[in-house]
Design an enzyme around this catalytic site. Structure first.
Site, mmCIF file in Angstrom:
data_model
loop_
_atom_site.group_PDB
_atom_site.id
_atom_site.type_symbol
_atom_site.label_atom_id
_atom_site.label_comp_id
_atom_site.label_asym_id
_atom_site.label_seq_id
_atom_site.Cartn_x
_atom_site.Cartn_y
_atom_site.Cartn_z
ATOM 1 N N ASP A 102 23.530 34.586 -35.934
ATOM 2 C CA ASP A 102 22.157 35.046 -36.104
ATOM 3 C C ASP A 102 21.999 36.319 -35.287
ATOM 4 O O ASP A 102 22.460 36.390 -34.144
ATOM 5 C CB ASP A 102 21.160 33.993 -35.606
ATOM 6 C CG ASP A 102 21.091 32.784 -36.513
ATOM 7 O OD1 ASP A 102 21.105 32.968 -37.745
ATOM 8 O OD2 ASP A 102 21.014 31.660 -35.999
ATOM 9 N N CYS B 217 23.790 29.736 -35.271
ATOM 10 C CA CYS B 217 22.975 28.650 -35.808
ATOM 11 C C CYS B 217 23.618 27.338 -35.358
ATOM 12 O O CYS B 217 24.829 27.143 -35.542
ATOM 13 C CB CYS B 217 22.924 28.727 -37.329
ATOM 14 S SG CYS B 217 22.131 27.284 -38.088
#
Length: 148
Positions: free
Chosen positions: A57, A50
């Site tokens: 992620d 992120c």
């Protein structure tokens, strides 16, 4: 006799790079350019960061394409996708960049990228983007309307 392909990754010791690097992508000549196969490639272990929180992620990336003169070499694609590991980018941006890099490399008739990212904060993000040459625009529009 096998033609000389000049591939750097396939069959060689593999250095894993975890910073985004589109130069890792390689292609080879399409052995059947007169056919229109829809090729599906799936990366079940895609990871990026992120850009705001630097939290990892996780997602599954689906790439589908109809080749023209070139096809992507799968090991180079794996290394390219691994290069996102420490790259800070939103899901949508990752998907768009993957599409643009592959279009630049392959110049395909059609290409789509779909990301199925694990939810964080109760929201799952599933971006889809596609590209087509003029002759495949109708196919592109139908695929977009039926995207997962």
């Amino acid at each position: 006799m096998t033609p000389e392909l000049n591939l750097k990754s396939l069959g060689a010791k593999t250095p894993y790079i975890f910073e985004y690097n589109s130069d890792l992508l390689e292609a080879f000549p399409n052995p059947n350019p007169n056919l229109d196969p829809l090729i599906t490639l799936e990366c079940k272990e895609f990871t990026s960061l992120c850009p705001i929180t630097s939290q990892p992620d996780f997602g599954v990336i689906f790439i589908r394409y109809i080749p023209k003169d070139k096809m992507v070499e799968s090991k180079s694609l794996k290394l390219y996708l691994f290069s996102y590991r420490n790259h800070g980018s939103f899901h949508e941006s990752c998907i768009n960049t993957i599409l643009l890099d592959l279009v630049q490399l392959l110049e395909p008739k059609y290409l789509e990228v779909y990301g199925d990212f694990a939810s964080r904060g109760g929201i799952a993000i599933k971006p889809f983007v596609n590209y087509a040459i003029k002759e495949y625009q109708e196919f592109k529009e139908k695929r977009l309307l039926n995207a997962k």
